[in-house]
Design an enzyme around this catalytic site. Structure first.
Site, PDB file in Angstrom:
ATOM      1  N   PRO A   1       0.814  -1.163   0.000  1.00  8.42           N
ATOM      2  CG  PRO A   1      -0.388  -1.493   1.844  1.00  8.42           C
ATOM      3  CD  PRO A   1       0.676  -2.032   1.042  1.00  8.42           C
ATOM      4  CD  GLU A   2       3.795   2.743  -4.069  1.00  6.92           C
ATOM      5  OE1 GLU A   2       3.963   3.911  -4.450  1.00  6.92           O
ATOM      6  OE2 GLU A   2       4.198   1.765  -4.719  1.00  6.92           O
TER       7      GLU A   2
ATOM      8  CG  HIS B   1      -1.469 -14.441   8.204  1.00 12.70           C
ATOM      9  ND1 HIS B   1      -0.350 -14.722   8.954  1.00 12.70           N
ATOM     10  CD2 HIS B   1      -1.475 -15.350   7.196  1.00 12.70           C
ATOM     11  CE1 HIS B   1       0.282 -15.750   8.411  1.00 12.70           C
ATOM     12  NE2 HIS B   1      -0.373 -16.149   7.353  1.00 12.70           N
TER      13      HIS B   1
ATOM     14  NE  ARG C   1       6.683  -9.847   2.753  1.00 11.40           N
ATOM     15  CZ  ARG C   1       7.359  -9.224   1.788  1.00 11.40           C
ATOM     16  NH1 ARG C   1       6.717  -8.699   0.767  1.00 11.40           N
ATOM     17  NH2 ARG C   1       8.655  -9.123   1.866  1.00 11.40           N
TER      18      ARG C   1
ATOM     19  NE  ARG D   1      20.473  14.147  -0.847  1.00  9.74           N
ATOM     20  CZ  ARG D   1      19.458  13.692  -0.132  1.00  9.74           C
ATOM     21  NH1 ARG D   1      18.470  14.501   0.223  1.00  9.74           N
ATOM     22  NH2 ARG D   1      19.416  12.430   0.249  1.00  9.74           N
TER      23      ARG D   1
END
Length: 271
Positions: free
Chosen positions: A2-3, A90, A109, A152
């Site tokens: 999930p972003e 889970h 996970r 950078r």
DNA sequence: ATGTCCACCTGCTGGC
DNA sequence: TGCCAGCAGGTGGACA
């Protein structure tokens, strides 16, 4: 995981189920996810009424009428699902809601995380304080990224994914935005022209907004709270499409590793 | 400070 | 068909 768009989709899905409702019982079924869960999680949330739901970067925020906010991160494989019967394996944290709904925080996970903070001190929480601005904030300066990139040497893709620079960008949306802005992902951030970084920031906002409108991307794990899948994965132009033709020029898209993350780009279109 | 690499954990897939 | 190495949406900490 999930972003940003996936977390946004989850938070929006929670609204109708939770806003204004009381959490009857909140129960952690194991002591930790990525880190230990707050020992008083159940005590502080059970019986509280949900007042607000929000998102900051990839964190979901659930505030109660007791002045507490639950902060949750879905990690790589986290989902929140309506859990009608007995909990699946889970399903690590269960939320029984007034009215009969039971929600489960499901995360095979266990890279996800949860914490509770006082709502009036949220901004000082160690997970939230370091975050950069929201990429979809209309007040965000158009040259925010260009300023962050100055000097950078880090790959521009890695800079995009640095949560201190912009909050919520991960591997998918970094790759997609770089393709749209025609910038090679491994290029040193400080060596991309400012006008191109301004275009990149705009492309990023477009990609994120389109994905939110599609309910996010459903690969392995992401789903809306309702179980309905997002569809933005159908709109990927480069992510996961290594070896397939570039949608712009037809050349085979190339897979590389940048900052330890797999990356796909077009060597002809992206410079 | 800056950048790179690795570990954390489970499940799925592609190649043999 | 079965096995298993490799890989997956993230990120903090160890290291150069």
């Amino acid at each position: 995981m999930p972003e940003l768009p996936e977390v946004e989709t989850v938070v929006r899905g929670l609204g109708p189920l939770l806003l204004g409702r009381r959490l009857l019982r909140v129960e952690a079924r194991r002591p930790d996810l990525r880190w230990p869960l707050p020992a008083d999680l159940g005590v502080r949330l059970s019986g509280a009424r949900v007042q607000a739901l929000a998102r900051r970067g990839k964190f979901g925020l659930l505030s109660t009428d007791r002045g507490d906010t639950l902060i949750f991160h879905l990690g790589m494989s986290g989902r929140i699902r309506v859990s009608p019967g007995s909990p699946h394996p889970h399903d690590h944290v269960l939320f029984a809601v007034e009215g009969g709904t039971v929600l489960a925080f499901h995360d095979p996970r266990r890279f996800g995380a949860m914490d509770i903070a006082r709502t009036d001190a949220l901004g000082r929480h160690r997970w939230l304080a370091p975050l950069g601005p929201e990429p979809l904030d209309p007040a965000l300066a158009p040259d925010h990224l260009a300023r962050a990139a100055a000097g950078r040497v880090l790959a521009i893709k890695s800079l995009l994914m640095d949560q201190r620079v912009l909050a919520g960008i991960g591997n998918i949306y970094a790759a997609e935005a770089l393709f749209r802005a025609r910038i090679a992902p491994a290029r040193a951030a400080g060596r991309v022209a400012a006008r191109r970084l301004i275009a990149l920031q705009a492309a990023l906002a477009d990609v994120l907004a389109e994905s939110i409108a599609a309910g996010g991307s459903s690969l392995r794990d992401h789903a809306r709270v309702s179980g309905e899948l997002g569809t933005y994965q159908l709109g990927f132009r480069v992510y996961g499409r290594q070896g397939k033709p570039c949608p712009a020029c037809g050349r085979a898209l190339r897979l590389s590793v940048i900052g330890g993350r797999s990356s796909v780009h077009c060597t002809a279109c992206q410079r």
